[in-house]
Design an enzyme around this catalytic site. Sequence first.
Site, PDB file in Angstrom:
ATOM      1  CB  ALA A   1      43.195  -8.941  38.680  1.00  0.00           C
ATOM      2  CE  LYS A   2      45.086  -0.971  38.105  1.00  0.00           C
ATOM      3  NZ  LYS A   2      44.089  -0.486  37.140  1.00  0.00           N
TER       4      LYS A   2
END
Length: 411
Positions: free
Chosen positions: A95-96
């Site tokens: 994720a980010k």
Amino acid sequence: MTIVEHPLERPEESAFTPVTPFVEGAPRRREPTMRIEWNDPVTGARGYLVIDTLVAGLATGGTRMRKGCTLGEVEDLAAGMSNKTAVFDLPVGGAKGGIDFDPKDPRSTGVLTRFCEAMRPFLDHHWVTAEDLGVPQHLLDDVFDALGLQQSYHAAIARSADPERTAARIRAGLAVRARGGSLGDVIGGYGVAQACLAAVDRRGRGHAGTTVAVQGVGTMGGGAAWYLHDAGLRIVAVADAVGTLFDPAGLDIPALLDTRDVYGEIDRSRVPRHVQQLPREVVLGLPVDVLVPAAVSYAITSRNCADVHAGLVVEAANSATTPDAELDLTARGITVIPDFIANAGAVAWAWWLLLGYVGERADDSFERLRKEMHTKVDELLAGWDPSCGPLRRRAVATIHEVRVSRDIHIP
């Protein structure tokens, strides 16, 4: 806040397919699990969360803040995190988080706090985040503490048998002092340095005769420069937002890094007179053996890749090289070690710490990461030459097409 696509309960949440880097307007091989766009009601800043893949309901990836951050950038970085966790066989997806705002603006802490408040359902249960460009770990932890979440690894810590004890262990591990600084700050740069050393050693070059230029002297670039200098390589140039510092005889890296301010910029008033001060973009085109882009994503593009003369490029920044630039560099015989291997040491170490594989002995963490990084780079380079195409393709091909969801045991 807008959920753009794909609910969190997507049935194939444990599936994993390697991805290619993001290019504006280009189709992706697959869609991320979910994208979220957020608008700050106070400043109008826009933020993004992209959950690329989930493994056992968890995804990991840092939170960055920079003026001009885009959803496409965050999506690409989240996909890179999926590759990193797969390469190191970590039981978590990618994720980010990203916020389009200037981290030097005095309102930035408030923006970060409101972003985390908005993302709290995911930070509570699914998203493990950490520092990234423009967001130091201590600031992120302060924000989490103010929100009653203790630490940015909260979603994983909450799954442990004793969350309080686990949180204490994480804090202790992050604060361990090591050669070069606190372990949590330098471990990522140490991993980049080991990726460089593995590639240099494979080429049979001596450390003392190898020249290096490093773009960026923040947590990742500064750590890489420190440990490469410590290993005996000659760091002839470093660049920050102000410009490039160049000395063909080699820079005193520890002394320069000691002058950095909170934004990772070197105090020019303390730079020795014999060191040349050049424009910041010059660092990419210097005739060195190793170039370490450790500043921003997409630093090397089709517009400037012809300037690169290093025989080896090691990506310390996420997505430091665009796909078209990487094709050009490879065609010219330049080796590019992809980011999701070279700079994955920080996320690998964080999860080793969470899972209890390493503790408060810095040497144990260094040795484990050194062995892992040398093995992965050696295997990647074995039998490869530029005529085979970009090294990234081979790296992606080594990642399992599907990872089976599994429970995570955190002691």
